[in-house]
Design an enzyme around this catalytic site. Structure first.
Site, short mmCIF file in Angstrom:
data_model
loop_
_atom_site.label_atom_id
_atom_site.label_comp_id
_atom_site.label_asym_id
_atom_site.label_seq_id
_atom_site.Cartn_x
_atom_site.Cartn_y
_atom_site.Cartn_z
N GLU A 107 -6.19 4.86 8.07
CA GLU A 107 -5.93 6.28 7.84
C GLU A 107 -7.17 6.96 7.27
O GLU A 107 -7.45 8.13 7.56
CB GLU A 107 -4.71 6.44 6.92
CG GLU A 107 -3.43 6.12 7.69
CD GLU A 107 -2.35 5.42 6.89
OE1 GLU A 107 -2.38 5.48 5.65
OE2 GLU A 107 -1.47 4.80 7.51
N HIS A 118 -9.24 1.53 5.16
CA HIS A 118 -7.90 1.63 5.77
C HIS A 118 -7.98 2.57 6.98
O HIS A 118 -8.70 3.56 6.95
CB HIS A 118 -6.88 2.15 4.75
CG HIS A 118 -5.49 2.03 5.27
ND1 HIS A 118 -4.96 2.96 6.13
CD2 HIS A 118 -4.55 1.07 5.12
CE1 HIS A 118 -3.74 2.58 6.47
NE2 HIS A 118 -3.46 1.43 5.87
N GLY A 131 3.08 -1.24 4.14
CA GLY A 131 3.21 0.16 3.77
C GLY A 131 4.65 0.49 3.43
O GLY A 131 5.14 0.21 2.33
N GLY A 132 5.37 1.06 4.40
CA GLY A 132 6.71 1.59 4.19
C GLY A 132 7.66 0.65 3.46
O GLY A 132 8.38 1.06 2.53
N ASN A 182 0.87 -1.17 0.00
CA ASN A 182 0.00 0.00 0.00
C ASN A 182 0.91 1.22 0.00
O ASN A 182 1.56 1.50 1.00
CB ASN A 182 -0.89 -0.03 1.25
CG ASN A 182 -1.68 1.26 1.44
OD1 ASN A 182 -1.76 2.07 0.52
ND2 ASN A 182 -2.25 1.45 2.61
N TRP A 183 0.95 1.90 -1.11
CA TRP A 183 1.89 3.02 -1.25
C TRP A 183 1.40 4.30 -0.58
O TRP A 183 2.12 5.29 -0.52
CB TRP A 183 2.17 3.29 -2.74
CG TRP A 183 2.99 2.23 -3.39
CD1 TRP A 183 3.63 1.20 -2.76
CD2 TRP A 183 3.30 2.10 -4.78
NE1 TRP A 183 4.29 0.42 -3.69
CE2 TRP A 183 4.12 0.97 -4.93
CE3 TRP A 183 2.95 2.84 -5.92
CZ2 TRP A 183 4.60 0.54 -6.17
CZ3 TRP A 183 3.43 2.43 -7.16
CH2 TRP A 183 4.24 1.28 -7.27
N LYS A 184 0.15 4.32 -0.16
CA LYS A 184 -0.41 5.52 0.49
C LYS A 184 -0.15 6.75 -0.40
O LYS A 184 -0.17 6.62 -1.61
CB LYS A 184 0.16 5.67 1.90
CG LYS A 184 0.02 4.35 2.69
CD LYS A 184 0.36 4.45 4.14
CE LYS A 184 0.17 3.08 4.79
NZ LYS A 184 0.36 3.10 6.23
N SER A 224 3.83 -2.44 10.20
CA SER A 224 5.29 -2.57 10.39
C SER A 224 5.83 -3.92 9.92
O SER A 224 6.74 -4.47 10.54
CB SER A 224 5.66 -2.29 11.84
OG SER A 224 5.36 -0.96 12.19
N GLY A 272 3.14 1.97 10.74
CA GLY A 272 4.17 3.01 10.57
C GLY A 272 4.92 3.34 11.85
O GLY A 272 5.64 4.33 11.91
N GLU A 295 -5.06 -4.89 10.57
CA GLU A 295 -3.99 -3.92 10.77
C GLU A 295 -4.23 -3.16 12.08
O GLU A 295 -5.00 -2.19 12.09
CB GLU A 295 -3.95 -2.92 9.61
CG GLU A 295 -3.69 -3.54 8.27
CD GLU A 295 -3.09 -2.53 7.28
OE1 GLU A 295 -2.01 -2.80 6.78
OE2 GLU A 295 -3.71 -1.48 7.05
P1 13P Z 1 3.44 0.13 7.51
O1 13P Z 1 3.85 -1.19 6.89
O2 13P Z 1 4.23 1.27 7.02
O3 13P Z 1 3.38 0.02 9.00
O4 13P Z 1 1.94 0.40 7.01
C1 13P Z 1 1.00 -0.60 7.12
C2 13P Z 1 -0.23 -0.22 6.39
O5 13P Z 1 -0.93 0.68 6.78
C3 13P Z 1 -0.54 -0.93 5.15
O6 13P Z 1 -1.82 -0.64 4.71
#
Ligand code: 13P
Length: 251
Positions: A98, A96, A234-235, A9-11, A213, A174, A168
């Site tokens: 966020e 999600h 994510g990251g 997920n590149w956000k 994470s 993150g 999640e």
């Molecule tokens: P991180 O892997 O950066 O913690 O993000 C997880 C996430 O929100 C994937 O949708």
């Protein structure tokens, strides 16, 4: 037998040019994943969807990060399912954390989006998870159970067989504070139990992912849990080397 699934997920990251570079560099990875019965995906921003779809391997799942439940109309700033389908996009994240936090994405709204996606033969990747306060108050199962029940209400077993759920925990996203494998297994199994209660044996075929994470160093431990079928990352999905390491470590 549930196929493993690794989704990035590149956000709100990557210019279109950067997304294109990643898509081209990922072509061999998608082939390698397929040979090993693993599904690989990325969710770029709306602006990069077409570029990634056109430049990545056909085996790469390309998903949106959000979608509106109405087909068209006066919804400034929104994107509809037919717009995604025109580009050949048939997956979308829903709910999600966020978006739940910053954009008022409620369980009810997630339910409308999931229903609209399924009616259009698209795959919802439905994200659930508790906040730190809820975790510390011992409310994880209450919260996640409600998110699953409301998000998937008024659906039948045959509707939901291809959906994917991602657990999640909000406190792990993150932060580098990832949930232990015991927690991930316990909650992913709990989600499957709720799905079984709602939809019967179809639950055994529905993929449940862990996210929060996830890194190349810990991805294998999560995927070794019997009820964790993959990861939403994510990251660590942003750089092609790290994305490749995630895949290599679960082959
Ligand atoms: P991180 O892997 O950066 O913690 O993000 C997880 C996430 O929100 C994937 O949708």
């Amino acid at each position: 037998m549930r196929r493993k699934l690794l989704v990035g997920n590149w956000k709100m990251n990557k210019l279109v040019s950067e997304a294109k570079e990643f898509a081209l560099a990922s072509r061999d990875l998608a082939k390698k994943a397929k040979e090993n019965n693993i599904d690989l995906g990325v969710c770029p921003t709306y602006l990069s969807l077409q570029t990634v779809k056109e430049n990545a391997s056909k085996d790469m799942i390309v998903g949106a990060q959000n979608v509106h439940f109405k087909e068209s109309g006066a919804f400034t700033g929104e994107i509809s399912i037919p717009m995604l389908k025109e580009l050949g996009i048939d997956w979308s994240l829903v709910g999600h954390s966020e978006r739940r936090t910053y954009d008022n994405e409620t369980d009810e709204k997630c339910n409308l989006k999931i229903k609209a996606l399924l009616q259009n033969q698209m795959v919802p990747l439905y994200c659930v998870g508790e906040t730190l306060n809820e975790f510390e108050a011992g409310q994880t199962k209450e919260v996640v159970g409600r998110q699953v029940r409301v998000g998937l209400k008024e659906l039948a077993a045959e509707d939901v067989k291809d959906i994917v759920i991602a657990y999640e925990p909000v406190w792990s996203i993150g932060t580098g504070k990832n949930a232990s494998t015991e927690i991930a297994q316990d909650i992913c199994k709990f989600i499957r139990d709720v799905l079984r209660e709602m939809f019967g044996d179809v639950a055994d075929g529905i993929r449940v992912l862990y996210g929060g994470s996830v890194k190349p160093e810990n991805v294998k431990a999560y995927l070794s849990c019997p009820d964790v079928d993959g990861a939403l990352v994510g990251g660590a999905s942003l750089k092609i080397d790290s994305y490749e390491a995630l895949l290599n470590n679960i082959l």
